[in-house]
Design a protein around this motif. Sequence first.
Motif, PDB file in Angstrom:
ATOM      1  N   VAL A  67       0.826  -1.212   0.000  1.00  0.00           N
ATOM      2  CA  VAL A  67       0.000   0.000   0.000  1.00  0.00           C
ATOM      3  C   VAL A  67       0.858   1.259   0.000  1.00  0.00           C
ATOM      4  O   VAL A  67       0.663   2.166  -0.823  1.00  0.00           O
ATOM      5  CB  VAL A  67      -0.936  -0.003   1.219  1.00  0.00           C
ATOM      6  CG1 VAL A  67      -1.646   1.331   1.349  1.00  0.00           C
ATOM      7  CG2 VAL A  67      -1.953  -1.131   1.108  1.00  0.00           C
ATOM      8  N   LEU A  68       1.813   1.339   0.885  1.00  0.00           N
ATOM      9  CA  LEU A  68       2.561   2.577   1.060  1.00  0.00           C
ATOM     10  C   LEU A  68       3.457   2.904  -0.128  1.00  0.00           C
ATOM     11  O   LEU A  68       3.721   4.079  -0.412  1.00  0.00           O
ATOM     12  CB  LEU A  68       3.399   2.502   2.342  1.00  0.00           C
ATOM     13  CG  LEU A  68       2.593   2.378   3.644  1.00  0.00           C
ATOM     14  CD1 LEU A  68       3.526   2.270   4.840  1.00  0.00           C
ATOM     15  CD2 LEU A  68       1.648   3.562   3.813  1.00  0.00           C
ATOM     16  N   LEU A  69       3.945   1.893  -0.828  1.00  0.00           N
ATOM     17  CA  LEU A  69       4.827   2.143  -1.969  1.00  0.00           C
ATOM     18  C   LEU A  69       4.084   2.191  -3.302  1.00  0.00           C
ATOM     19  O   LEU A  69       4.705   2.335  -4.349  1.00  0.00           O
ATOM     20  CB  LEU A  69       5.920   1.060  -2.029  1.00  0.00           C
ATOM     21  CG  LEU A  69       6.891   1.034  -0.849  1.00  0.00           C
ATOM     22  CD1 LEU A  69       7.924  -0.071  -1.031  1.00  0.00           C
ATOM     23  CD2 LEU A  69       7.594   2.382  -0.692  1.00  0.00           C
ATOM     24  N   SER A  70       2.762   2.086  -3.259  1.00  0.00           N
ATOM     25  CA  SER A  70       1.988   2.096  -4.500  1.00  0.00           C
ATOM     26  C   SER A  70       2.198   3.362  -5.330  1.00  0.00           C
ATOM     27  O   SER A  70       2.417   3.279  -6.548  1.00  0.00           O
ATOM     28  CB  SER A  70       0.506   1.894  -4.183  1.00  0.00           C
ATOM     29  OG  SER A  70      -0.283   1.963  -5.352  1.00  0.00           O
ATOM     30  N   PRO A  71       2.159   4.570  -4.744  1.00  0.00           N
ATOM     31  CA  PRO A  71       2.397   5.760  -5.577  1.00  0.00           C
ATOM     32  C   PRO A  71       3.790   5.784  -6.195  1.00  0.00           C
ATOM     33  O   PRO A  71       3.958   6.256  -7.325  1.00  0.00           O
ATOM     34  CB  PRO A  71       2.204   6.921  -4.581  1.00  0.00           C
ATOM     35  CG  PRO A  71       1.331   6.359  -3.511  1.00  0.00           C
ATOM     36  CD  PRO A  71       1.753   4.933  -3.373  1.00  0.00           C
ATOM     37  N   SER A  72       4.783   5.283  -5.474  1.00  0.00           N
ATOM     38  CA  SER A  72       6.145   5.272  -6.026  1.00  0.00           C
ATOM     39  C   SER A  72       6.248   4.298  -7.200  1.00  0.00           C
ATOM     40  O   SER A  72       6.910   4.595  -8.210  1.00  0.00           O
ATOM     41  CB  SER A  72       7.150   4.888  -4.936  1.00  0.00           C
ATOM     42  OG  SER A  72       7.179   5.866  -3.916  1.00  0.00           O
ATOM     43  N   ARG A  73       5.603   3.140  -7.088  1.00  0.00           N
ATOM     44  CA  ARG A  73       5.628   2.200  -8.213  1.00  0.00           C
ATOM     45  C   ARG A  73       4.887   2.789  -9.414  1.00  0.00           C
ATOM     46  O   ARG A  73       5.313   2.623 -10.570  1.00  0.00           O
ATOM     47  CB  ARG A  73       4.993   0.866  -7.798  1.00  0.00           C
ATOM     48  CG  ARG A  73       5.788   0.117  -6.743  1.00  0.00           C
ATOM     49  CD  ARG A  73       5.292  -1.316  -6.593  1.00  0.00           C
ATOM     50  NE  ARG A  73       3.897  -1.391  -6.195  1.00  0.00           N
ATOM     51  CZ  ARG A  73       3.460  -1.414  -4.935  1.00  0.00           C
ATOM     52  NH1 ARG A  73       4.329  -1.350  -3.937  1.00  0.00           N
ATOM     53  NH2 ARG A  73       2.182  -1.497  -4.654  1.00  0.00           N
ATOM     54  N   ALA A  74       3.783   3.475  -9.146  1.00  0.00           N
ATOM     55  CA  ALA A  74       3.056   4.126 -10.237  1.00  0.00           C
ATOM     56  C   ALA A  74       3.889   5.218 -10.883  1.00  0.00           C
ATOM     57  O   ALA A  74       3.803   5.451 -12.101  1.00  0.00           O
ATOM     58  CB  ALA A  74       1.747   4.704  -9.715  1.00  0.00           C
ATOM     59  N   ALA A  75       4.715   5.898 -10.093  1.00  0.00           N
ATOM     60  CA  ALA A  75       5.587   6.939 -10.643  1.00  0.00           C
ATOM     61  C   ALA A  75       6.593   6.341 -11.619  1.00  0.00           C
ATOM     62  O   ALA A  75       6.935   6.953 -12.632  1.00  0.00           O
ATOM     63  CB  ALA A  75       6.316   7.661  -9.511  1.00  0.00           C
ATOM     64  N   PHE A  76       7.063   5.134 -11.332  1.00  0.00           N
ATOM     65  CA  PHE A  76       7.965   4.461 -12.267  1.00  0.00           C
ATOM     66  C   PHE A  76       7.258   4.168 -13.592  1.00  0.00           C
ATOM     67  O   PHE A  76       7.865   4.263 -14.659  1.00  0.00           O
ATOM     68  CB  PHE A  76       8.489   3.162 -11.642  1.00  0.00           C
ATOM     69  CG  PHE A  76       9.684   3.353 -10.746  1.00  0.00           C
ATOM     70  CD1 PHE A  76      10.953   3.533 -11.278  1.00  0.00           C
ATOM     71  CD2 PHE A  76       9.534   3.366  -9.379  1.00  0.00           C
ATOM     72  CE1 PHE A  76      12.053   3.720 -10.457  1.00  0.00           C
ATOM     73  CE2 PHE A  76      10.618   3.555  -8.544  1.00  0.00           C
ATOM     74  CZ  PHE A  76      11.890   3.735  -9.078  1.00  0.00           C
ATOM     75  N   VAL A  77       5.983   3.793 -13.516  1.00  0.00           N
ATOM     76  CA  VAL A  77       5.228   3.528 -14.740  1.00  0.00           C
ATOM     77  C   VAL A  77       5.109   4.799 -15.565  1.00  0.00           C
ATOM     78  O   VAL A  77       5.303   4.794 -16.784  1.00  0.00           O
ATOM     79  CB  VAL A  77       3.836   2.958 -14.413  1.00  0.00           C
ATOM     80  CG1 VAL A  77       3.017   2.765 -15.689  1.00  0.00           C
ATOM     81  CG2 VAL A  77       3.962   1.633 -13.673  1.00  0.00           C
ATOM     82  N   ASP A  78       4.780   5.914 -14.906  1.00  0.00           N
ATOM     83  CA  ASP A  78       4.669   7.185 -15.621  1.00  0.00           C
ATOM     84  C   ASP A  78       6.023   7.615 -16.183  1.00  0.00           C
ATOM     85  O   ASP A  78       6.097   8.167 -17.287  1.00  0.00           O
ATOM     86  CB  ASP A  78       4.142   8.274 -14.678  1.00  0.00           C
ATOM     87  CG  ASP A  78       2.640   8.174 -14.460  1.00  0.00           C
ATOM     88  OD1 ASP A  78       1.938   7.703 -15.371  1.00  0.00           O
ATOM     89  OD2 ASP A  78       2.171   8.562 -13.374  1.00  0.00           O
ATOM     90  N   ARG A  79       7.066   7.384 -15.427  1.00  0.00           N
ATOM     91  CA  ARG A  79       8.380   7.885 -15.813  1.00  0.00           C
ATOM     92  C   ARG A  79       9.023   7.059 -16.916  1.00  0.00           C
ATOM     93  O   ARG A  79       9.624   7.591 -17.849  1.00  0.00           O
ATOM     94  CB  ARG A  79       9.298   7.912 -14.577  1.00  0.00           C
ATOM     95  CG  ARG A  79      10.711   8.437 -14.835  1.00  0.00           C
ATOM     96  CD  ARG A  79      10.696   9.888 -15.239  1.00  0.00           C
ATOM     97  NE  ARG A  79      12.035  10.386 -15.541  1.00  0.00           N
ATOM     98  CZ  ARG A  79      12.275  11.553 -16.110  1.00  0.00           C
ATOM     99  NH1 ARG A  79      11.271  12.337 -16.431  1.00  0.00           N
ATOM    100  NH2 ARG A  79      13.500  11.930 -16.351  1.00  0.00           N
ATOM    101  N   TYR A  80       8.925   5.723 -16.818  1.00  0.00           N
ATOM    102  CA  TYR A  80       9.632   4.849 -17.738  1.00  0.00           C
ATOM    103  C   TYR A  80       8.731   4.123 -18.732  1.00  0.00           C
ATOM    104  O   TYR A  80       9.230   3.417 -19.602  1.00  0.00           O
ATOM    105  CB  TYR A  80      10.453   3.816 -16.945  1.00  0.00           C
ATOM    106  CG  TYR A  80      11.503   4.463 -16.074  1.00  0.00           C
ATOM    107  CD1 TYR A  80      12.649   5.012 -16.629  1.00  0.00           C
ATOM    108  CD2 TYR A  80      11.328   4.550 -14.692  1.00  0.00           C
ATOM    109  CE1 TYR A  80      13.606   5.621 -15.824  1.00  0.00           C
ATOM    110  CE2 TYR A  80      12.269   5.152 -13.889  1.00  0.00           C
ATOM    111  CZ  TYR A  80      13.413   5.690 -14.456  1.00  0.00           C
ATOM    112  OH  TYR A  80      14.346   6.297 -13.664  1.00  0.00           O
ATOM    113  N   GLY A  81       7.426   4.279 -18.606  1.00  0.00           N
ATOM    114  CA  GLY A  81       6.508   3.606 -19.501  1.00  0.00           C
ATOM    115  C   GLY A  81       6.058   2.274 -18.947  1.00  0.00           C
ATOM    116  O   GLY A  81       6.784   1.643 -18.170  1.00  0.00           O
ATOM    117  N   PRO A  82       4.848   1.813 -19.315  1.00  0.00           N
ATOM    118  CA  PRO A  82       4.323   0.566 -18.750  1.00  0.00           C
ATOM    119  C   PRO A  82       5.194  -0.647 -19.018  1.00  0.00           C
ATOM    120  O   PRO A  82       5.393  -1.488 -18.137  1.00  0.00           O
ATOM    121  CB  PRO A  82       2.951   0.423 -19.425  1.00  0.00           C
ATOM    122  CG  PRO A  82       2.589   1.802 -19.865  1.00  0.00           C
ATOM    123  CD  PRO A  82       3.873   2.476 -20.198  1.00  0.00           C
TER     124      PRO A  82
END
Length: 452
Positions: A67-82
Motif C-alpha cells: 500500500v505505502l509504496l503504490s504511488p512510487s511504483r506508479a511513478a515508475f510507470v509514468d516515468r519509464y513507460g508501462p
Amino acid sequence: MSTPASGRPSYAAVLRVPYARRTFAAALVGRLSYGTVSIAVMLSVTRATGSYAVAGTVMALFGATSVLLSPSRAAFVDRYGPGRALRPMALIYGALLATLSAASWRPGAPAALLGALALAAGAFAPPLGPTMRAVWSGLIDDQRLLQRAFGLDGVVEELLFVSGPLLVGAVVRWAPPAAGVALSALLVVVGTVVFVSSPPVARARPSTVRRTRSPGRPRGARGLAQPVMVAAGVGLGIGALDLLVLAFVEERRYGDDVAAWVLAALSAGSAVGGLLNGAADWRTSARVRLPVLAAALGLTLAVAGLAPGLAVLTSAVACAGLFIAPALTTSYLIADESAPPGFRTRAGAWVNTAVNAGSSAGSAAVGVLLGRLPLGVCFALSGAATLAAAVLAGRPGLVRGARPHRPDPTEEGGEPSADGVLAAAAAEAGDECAGASSACPARPRRRRGRRR
C-alpha cells in the motif's frame, strides 16, 4: 480514441474500442492475483507456522509495503513507460511469491523468512489497476464512454475480489495452501506480460515531463485532495464493516459462515451500484456527486447498526454497497481529470492507496472499539467517520477543484508522451478499420477545451 457516433454509449461500446478487449482481459488476469494472494498467503503461513499471530504479522508486512509504496511504483510507470516498469515488477513480484510458496509448502518454515519474503514481495506488486485506468483514458475520447469504461472496470474489479477467495478455496481442496500463492504468482506474471504486449501499451513511451521533487506525488495535488479524502473515508467504512458484520453474527450466534453471505451482499450491492452509476447520464459534475455518494454510504452504515436481525442487516449492508463502487469510480474519474499528462497512473494510485490505508485503519480502530463500546455505537462511529470525510470533501474549495488539464499529445522537446502514444495507437486502429465495417468506431475528433 473512440467516440460513439450517435445515441447513448453502452458498456458494449466500451469493449468495441480498438484493442480494449485484449488489453482489459490481460489486465484482469493479472489483477485476479490480488484477489487470491491475501487469503492464500494467510492460509499458507498459518499452515506452515501453526500461528495466527505470525500469519497476521506477515500479512501486515505484505500489506504495508504494497500500500505505502503504490504511488512510487506508479511513478515508475509514468516515468519509464508501462513496458519497462511493469514487466520487471511483475517478474520480481512473481518470483518472490513463488519463493514464499516453496518456503511455506511444508510446516516448520522460519517465521522471519516468511516475513522477509512477504515484505519484499509487497514492494514490487505491479500497479495494474491504475495503469489500466490510464490506458482507458488514453483510448477513449468521449467523457460519457469513459465513465462507462471506469464503471465497468470498477465493477469487474469488485467481482475479482469476490471470486479470488473462491478460487483459492477450490485449490486448497486438492493441494496445500501454498499452491494458492504459486497460482497468484502465475496469474500476475502471465497477465502483466500479455498486458504490456498489447499494442496501445507496448507503443506507449515514457513521459518526458520533468520529475517533481517527490516521485510519488503528482502535480495538481490540490485537485486530488477531494477524491483521495473520499476514498480514504470509503475505505475506512469498508474495513470497519467487515469486523462489524462478524461481531454482529457472533453476538447473535448465527454461525461463522453467515458472515460470508452478508459480506457477499455488500459486494453484490456494490456491483449493481457501479453498473447503474456507469450507465447514468449525470447532469451534475463528478465533484458535486462524490461527497453525496460518500455521505449516503456513511449514513447507511450508521443505520445498519440498528438492524434487529440478520435479514435487515443483510439488506442494509447491500444498500451500503450500492454507494461503494460509484464513490470509488467517481474518485478515479476526478483523479484522472486532475492529473497532468504523464501523471495519470500515480494519480489513480493515490486513490488506491487511500482506499487501502483507510480500510486498514478502519479495521484496526473497530477492533479496539468492539471490546469497549456496544455494537450499535461502533456502527454509528464508523458511519460518522465516512460521513465526516464526505463533509470535508464537500467544501466549496474542493468541489470546485483544480482546472482540468487540456489535452497535449506531446511533452517537452516535442517527444510523444505515454498518453499521446496511447491516443495515437487507438487512432491508428480506427484508420485500419475505416471502410471495412459500419460497426467500426468513429474516428476521433479533438474537442477544444477537452483534456483527452
